[in-house]
Write a protein that holds these residues in place. Structure first.
Motif, PDB file in Angstrom:
ATOM      1  N   SER A 239      46.385 109.798  21.387  1.00 11.05           N
ATOM      2  CA  SER A 239      45.936 111.188  21.313  1.00 11.05           C
ATOM      3  C   SER A 239      45.240 111.588  22.611  1.00 11.05           C
ATOM      4  O   SER A 239      44.634 110.757  23.282  1.00 11.05           O
ATOM      5  N   LYS A 240      45.352 112.852  22.965  1.00 14.06           N
ATOM      6  CA  LYS A 240      44.707 113.342  24.186  1.00 14.06           C
ATOM      7  C   LYS A 240      43.278 113.826  23.902  1.00 14.06           C
ATOM      8  O   LYS A 240      42.375 113.624  24.699  1.00 14.06           O
ATOM      9  N   THR A 241      43.122 114.483  22.753  1.00 10.94           N
ATOM     10  CA  THR A 241      41.793 114.986  22.370  1.00 10.94           C
ATOM     11  C   THR A 241      41.470 114.542  20.955  1.00 10.94           C
ATOM     12  O   THR A 241      42.361 114.085  20.213  1.00 10.94           O
ATOM     13  N   VAL A 242      40.212 114.697  20.570  1.00 11.77           N
ATOM     14  CA  VAL A 242      39.764 114.245  19.260  1.00 11.77           C
ATOM     15  C   VAL A 242      38.612 115.129  18.795  1.00 11.77           C
ATOM     16  O   VAL A 242      37.855 115.665  19.618  1.00 11.77           O
ATOM     17  N   ARG A 243      38.505 115.317  17.451  1.00  8.66           N
ATOM     18  CA  ARG A 243      37.393 116.095  16.898  1.00  8.66           C
ATOM     19  C   ARG A 243      36.327 115.139  16.366  1.00  8.66           C
ATOM     20  O   ARG A 243      36.625 114.318  15.484  1.00  8.66           O
ATOM     21  N   VAL A 244      35.135 115.236  16.924  1.00  8.68           N
ATOM     22  CA  VAL A 244      34.029 114.391  16.469  1.00  8.68           C
ATOM     23  C   VAL A 244      32.975 115.258  15.781  1.00  8.68           C
ATOM     24  O   VAL A 244      32.880 116.469  16.039  1.00  8.68           O
ATOM     25  N   VAL A 245      32.212 114.611  14.894  1.00  8.53           N
ATOM     26  CA  VAL A 245      31.167 115.327  14.150  1.00  8.53           C
ATOM     27  C   VAL A 245      29.833 115.102  14.850  1.00  8.53           C
ATOM     28  O   VAL A 245      29.388 113.957  14.998  1.00  8.53           O
ATOM     29  N   GLU A 246      29.190 116.191  15.287  1.00  8.92           N
ATOM     30  CA  GLU A 246      27.870 116.125  15.904  1.00  8.92           C
ATOM     31  C   GLU A 246      27.012 117.252  15.343  1.00  8.92           C
ATOM     32  O   GLU A 246      27.404 118.426  15.408  1.00  8.92           O
ATOM     33  N   ASN A 247      25.856 116.875  14.789  1.00 11.22           N
ATOM     34  CA  ASN A 247      24.932 117.853  14.193  1.00 11.22           C
ATOM     35  C   ASN A 247      25.635 118.705  13.141  1.00 11.22           C
ATOM     36  O   ASN A 247      25.517 119.937  13.120  1.00 11.22           O
ATOM     37  N   ASP A 248      26.397 118.043  12.267  1.00 11.97           N
ATOM     38  CA  ASP A 248      27.125 118.685  11.161  1.00 11.97           C
ATOM     39  C   ASP A 248      28.181 119.688  11.629  1.00 11.97           C
ATOM     40  O   ASP A 248      28.639 120.530  10.846  1.00 11.97           O
ATOM     41  N   ALA A 249      28.564 119.617  12.890  1.00 12.03           N
ATOM     42  CA  ALA A 249      29.599 120.521  13.413  1.00 12.03           C
ATOM     43  C   ALA A 249      30.711 119.691  14.067  1.00 12.03           C
ATOM     44  O   ALA A 249      30.454 118.605  14.600  1.00 12.03           O
ATOM     45  N   GLU A 250      31.937 120.200  14.002  1.00 16.64           N
ATOM     46  CA  GLU A 250      33.069 119.518  14.632  1.00 16.64           C
ATOM     47  C   GLU A 250      33.287 120.064  16.037  1.00 16.64           C
ATOM     48  O   GLU A 250      33.391 121.278  16.227  1.00 16.64           O
ATOM     49  N   ILE A 251      33.332 119.166  17.019  1.00 19.32           N
ATOM     50  CA  ILE A 251      33.609 119.595  18.389  1.00 19.32           C
ATOM     51  C   ILE A 251      34.778 118.757  18.936  1.00 19.32           C
ATOM     52  O   ILE A 251      34.955 117.601  18.567  1.00 19.32           O
ATOM     53  N   GLU A 252      35.587 119.371  19.792  1.00 23.15           N
ATOM     54  CA  GLU A 252      36.763 118.693  20.350  1.00 23.15           C
ATOM     55  C   GLU A 252      36.433 118.140  21.730  1.00 23.15           C
ATOM     56  O   GLU A 252      35.944 118.863  22.599  1.00 23.15           O
ATOM     57  N   ILE A 253      36.707 116.848  21.921  1.00 22.43           N
ATOM     58  CA  ILE A 253      36.426 116.201  23.205  1.00 22.43           C
ATOM     59  C   ILE A 253      37.638 115.366  23.618  1.00 22.43           C
ATOM     60  O   ILE A 253      38.479 115.028  22.779  1.00 22.43           O
ATOM     61  N   VAL A 266      40.047 113.435  10.976  1.00 16.96           N
ATOM     62  CA  VAL A 266      41.510 113.368  11.080  1.00 16.96           C
ATOM     63  C   VAL A 266      42.115 114.258   9.996  1.00 16.96           C
ATOM     64  O   VAL A 266      41.834 114.084   8.813  1.00 16.96           O
ATOM     65  N   ARG A 267      42.955 115.196  10.422  1.00 16.22           N
ATOM     66  CA  ARG A 267      43.599 116.121   9.491  1.00 16.22           C
ATOM     67  C   ARG A 267      45.027 115.654   9.177  1.00 16.22           C
ATOM     68  O   ARG A 267      45.558 114.780   9.861  1.00 16.22           O
ATOM     69  N   PRO A 268      45.662 116.259   8.166  1.00 12.97           N
ATOM     70  CA  PRO A 268      47.032 115.853   7.804  1.00 12.97           C
ATOM     71  C   PRO A 268      48.004 115.965   8.984  1.00 12.97           C
ATOM     72  O   PRO A 268      47.990 116.948   9.721  1.00 12.97           O
ATOM     73  N   GLY A 269      48.828 114.921   9.155  1.00 16.59           N
ATOM     74  CA  GLY A 269      49.852 114.928  10.190  1.00 16.59           C
ATOM     75  C   GLY A 269      49.389 114.509  11.570  1.00 16.59           C
ATOM     76  O   GLY A 269      50.203 114.394  12.486  1.00 16.59           O
ATOM     77  N   GLU A 270      48.094 114.258  11.762  1.00 16.84           N
ATOM     78  CA  GLU A 270      47.573 113.919  13.086  1.00 16.84           C
ATOM     79  C   GLU A 270      47.636 112.411  13.345  1.00 16.84           C
ATOM     80  O   GLU A 270      47.610 111.605  12.423  1.00 16.84           O
ATOM     81  N   LYS A 271      47.696 112.067  14.648  1.00 17.58           N
ATOM     82  CA  LYS A 271      47.598 110.664  15.046  1.00 17.58           C
ATOM     83  C   LYS A 271      46.137 110.242  15.030  1.00 17.58           C
ATOM     84  O   LYS A 271      45.254 111.028  15.400  1.00 17.58           O
ATOM     85  N   ILE A 272      45.898 109.016  14.622  1.00 19.12           N
ATOM     86  CA  ILE A 272      44.534 108.481  14.652  1.00 19.12           C
ATOM     87  C   ILE A 272      44.251 108.057  16.087  1.00 19.12           C
ATOM     88  O   ILE A 272      45.019 107.297  16.683  1.00 19.12           O
ATOM     89  N   PRO A 273      43.147 108.561  16.702  1.00 25.33           N
ATOM     90  CA  PRO A 273      42.952 108.387  18.146  1.00 25.33           C
ATOM     91  C   PRO A 273      42.419 107.026  18.579  1.00 25.33           C
ATOM     92  O   PRO A 273      42.746 106.549  19.655  1.00 25.33           O
ATOM     93  N   VAL A 274      41.554 106.394  17.769  1.00 25.05           N
ATOM     94  CA  VAL A 274      40.964 105.098  18.122  1.00 25.05           C
ATOM     95  C   VAL A 274      40.880 104.249  16.861  1.00 25.05           C
ATOM     96  O   VAL A 274      41.124 104.737  15.753  1.00 25.05           O
ATOM     97  N   ASP A 275      40.526 102.988  17.002  1.00 27.59           N
ATOM     98  CA  ASP A 275      40.348 102.121  15.830  1.00 27.59           C
ATOM     99  C   ASP A 275      39.006 102.413  15.179  1.00 27.59           C
ATOM    100  O   ASP A 275      38.007 102.693  15.868  1.00 27.59           O
TER     101      ASP A 275
END
Length: 752
Positions: A239-253, A266-275
């Protein structure tokens, strides 16, 4: 920025202060080039060890950065005419671009050489008596030999500096001598006329040799340029980008910025970015790239997920455990690179022969010249010495020798295509006949690679209405096995009933209401929860199916079981006969799978295999192939998935099933267009027949030279006064080439 070479940077040997890095190398065109680069690196101060792989155009260097810098390594390589890619954001992209430029240049040179050679052949064979024929041929052949064929002279010079010879040396020597001799005869024909000799020319011979050899190199370069495509596709799984949870908000990095411990969505149909490990939610994840198994795996809190695998219908959050080069996907990429790069450069048979043949021919030509100067007629000793020595070089021209392998390979590749076997490189076709161990992946290779309903036993008489209910329940289920039931019922032209309610029961199955009655589809645990008993006849069916490693699904109403189904990955019809054919030829056959031991054992038993490995990871497959190689086996690997890519890259001969993943087909050097496993023994038999023809071609090419060279040197002159002139030598050379091509064409009628 210094190069980051494909995660190929590894720690050096323990106890040293050196680092080990891998760099792309540019401008290498033969195995001798790789030897030159390796030799220069090893002799550079500060370098403790180095190796160069011609196949993937890379060099690894173990060096002390305090003693020698990357720039100094690059300077050392540039001093002998090559280049090392060190200062690039993406060194592999620079290498790929350079290889593409080299391929395009070679293609253009081959096309133009062919265009100029056609009129040369026509004039030389048909219109040799036309006015200014020699001058026209001189003008047409000069750009072919010294322009379009300049690489042969450059490579021959590079190899000569290191005391080596190859086909390039022979091509440069014979074409250069033939051209210069012809040019001399064109510009100064009186030299020969005064001595009673007709001055023949060989412009078309020199040009045609260059054209044929360029064509062979073009085919080789095309195969070589595809080597890294598998790595690129594996990297594309990241994956090139990923959505992480910070302070109860989702941000893309960017995925490169992910840190261990961060929570990722991780949403439906998406690749899992890391282990990582699931912390909330649940879903089914397609892990076929790791396990090779077609059924998606259910993921719940505290269960592991891996980079590059694909989420199905659910959504969940997981905590990052391994990032960057530590993920399983990164390890697969690195292992594929290492396996491809670990193979020693293949020193082609003809090059090895040329290493002996070229010095011998040169020595014979020099001895011929000297003998005629000493023992020849006094009045024209020099002319006869020059004529006979040139005749030796012309008759020893590498056309038949150079055509011996590529013509057989080209016909063999065509024969393979006729039998639905796509062959990407000559090496696999030349090596296949030596294979004495075949390793087969299970899923998608021996089996169909897709779950299917193998049995459907109804326990009631009226089934049409109930089939529509079963279809309705399974079509709404998220379980991956439900798709197999839906596909089976689709074949029976069933339309789903309209359910009043529907509920997915995690880990058990599904339930729904229709006209006031509750119906369930699921496992034994679901029936027990609803107090539904199972008859002895059903128990017998179930026991037999489970012994055969099939998954059992029950369909019931509130009172009793209505139907029982078994689902399995079906064994292909041809698998058993293909395996038996291989075993009859004395080839050891093994099966590897990421599936459980019970399922693996059932499949192995069904196809007549006794040696198999179950629950293996991708790295285990590659390690098993290497273990066989360490025991002296020549190993062929047959697979279809990303999880097979490491083992395919490691194997001596690799075959991918045409229905498999693009990455497996890119790594493998042969692809079976059909899913018929019988093509594997056919591919190995094609290799045997092709190598047989190559050996015959080389034999006849050498017999011709063993007979022709002494005659060209004038061995018959003291006996009967016969002296072979260069024109007859050229005709004999052409005849030998025709015989080689004709023998190769016999492969088209071979039975596999």
């Amino acid at each position: 920025m210094s190069a980051q070479p494909n995660t190929a940077e590894r720690p050096a040997r323990a106890g040293t202060k050196t680092v080990r890095k891998t760099y792309p190398v540019l401008e290498m065109s033969c195995a001798a080039c790789a030897v030159s680069v390796e030799s220069m690196l090893k002799t550079t101060p500060g370098v403790s060890d180095a190796g160069v792989n011609y196949a993937n155009q890379q060099a690894w260097v173990e060096f002390d950065p305090k003693t020698v810098s990357q720039q100094e390594l690059q300077t050392a390589i540039r001093s002998i005419g090559y280049d090392l890619v060190i200062d690039a954001e993406d060194p592999q992209a620079v290498q790929a671009e350079a290889q593409q430029r080299q391929y395009e240049s070679l293609k253009n040179r081959t096309i133009w050489a062919a265009v100029l050679s056609v009129p040369l052949v026509v004039i030389g064979m048909v219109f040799m008596a036309m006015p200014y024929a020699n001058e026209i041929m001189l003008g047409l052949s000069a750009p072919v030999v010294f322009g379009l064929g300049r690489t042969f002279f450059v490579n021959a010079w590079k190899q000569a500096r290191h005391g080596k010879t190859s086909m390039d040396t022979l091509v440069a020597l014979s074409t250069g001598i033939a051209f210069l001799f012809s040019a001399f005869n064109t510009l100064n024909p009186e030299f020969w006329h005064q001595r009673g000799i007709h001055p023949h020319v060989y412009f078309e011979t020199a040009a045609v040799i260059v054209t044929f050899i360029l064509l062979g190199k073009l085919l080789e370069e095309r195969a070589k340029s595809n080597t890294s495509s598998a790595i690129k596709k594996l990297m594309g799984l990241q994956s090139k980008t990923v959505r992480v949870v910070e302070n109860d908000a989702e941000i893309e990095i960017p995925v490169a910025s992910v840190r261990v411990g961060q929570v990722i969505v991780v949403r439906p149909g998406e690749k899992i970015p890391v282990d990582g490990v699931v912390v909330a939610g649940s879903s089914f994840v397609d892990e076929s790239m790791i396990s090779g198994e077609p059924v998606a795996v259910e993921k719940k809190p505290d269960q592991a997920v891996f980079a590059g695998t694909i989420n199905q219908k659910g959504s969940f959050r997981f905590r990052a455990e391994k990032v960057g080069a530590d993920t399983v996907l990164a390890q697969i990429i690195r292992m594929v690179q290492d396996a491809q790069g670990s193979k020693a450069p293949v020193q082609k048979l003809v090059d090895r022969i040329a290493g002996i043949f070229v010095p011998v021919v040169i020595a014979v030509a020099l001895l011929t010249f000297a003998a005629w100067m000493i023992f020849g007629p006094a009045e024209n000793a020099f002319a006869q010495a020059l004529l006979t020595s040139v005749t030796v070089l012309v008759i020893a021209c590498p056309c038949a020798l150079g055509l011996a392998t590529p013509t057989a390979i080209m016909v063999g590749v065509g024969k393979g295509a006729d039998n639905q076997i796509l062959i990407k490189d000559a090496e696999s076709l030349e090596l296949g006949y030596k294979v004495n161990a075949v390793v087969l992946d299970k899923t998608g290779t021996i089996t169909a690679g897709k779950p299917a309903v193998t049995n459907l036993e109804w326990q009631v008489a009226e089934t049409v209405h109930l089939s529509s209910l079963l279809y309705a329940l399974e079509s709404q289920s998220e379980h991956p096995l439900a798709d197999a039931v839906v596909e089976h019922l689709n074949g029976l032209v069933v339309k789903g009933a309209k359910l009043e309610t529907f509920e997915s029961l995690t880990g058990r199955g599904v339930s729904g209401r229709y006209e006031g009655t509750t119906y369930v589809v699921g496992n034994r645990r679901l029936l027990d929860e609803h107090g539904i008993s199972i008859s002895k006849s059903v128990e017998q069916h179930v026991q037999q199916w489970q012994e055969d490693a099939q998954t059992v699904v029950y369909f019931a109403d509130e009172k009793a079981v209505l139907a029982v189904l078994s689902i399995a990955d079906v064994i292909k019809e041809t698998s058993k006969t293909a395996i038996q054919t291989l075993k009859n030829r004395g080839i050891e056959v093994y099966m590897l799978t990421g599936d459980n031991r019970q399922t693996a054992g059932a499949v192995a038993k069904a196809v007549g295999l006794t040696d198999f490995r179950a629950e293996v990871m991708p790295s285990d497959k590659a390690a098993f192939v290497q273990e066989l190689q360490n025991r002296g086996k020549v190993v062929a690997m047959v697979g279809d998935g990303i999880n097979d890519s490491q083992a395919l890259a490691q194997a001596d001969v690799s075959l991918a099933m045409g229905q498999g993943s693009d990455i497996a087909m890119d790594v493998a050097r042969m692809t079976l267009i059909t899913s018929d496993l019988n093509r594997v023994p056919k591919a190995l038999e094609l290799s045997r027949k092709t190598v047989q023809v190559i050996r015959q071609n080389l034999f006849w090419a050498f017999i011709y030279n063993l007979i022709g060279i002494p005659i060209a040197a004038g061995v018959l002159f003291p006996i009967n006064g016969f002296l072979l002139n260069p024109m007859m030598a050229g005709a004999a050379m052409a005849l030998s080439s025709v015989s080689v091509v004709s023998n190769s064409l016999r492969l088209r009628n071979a039975r596999l």
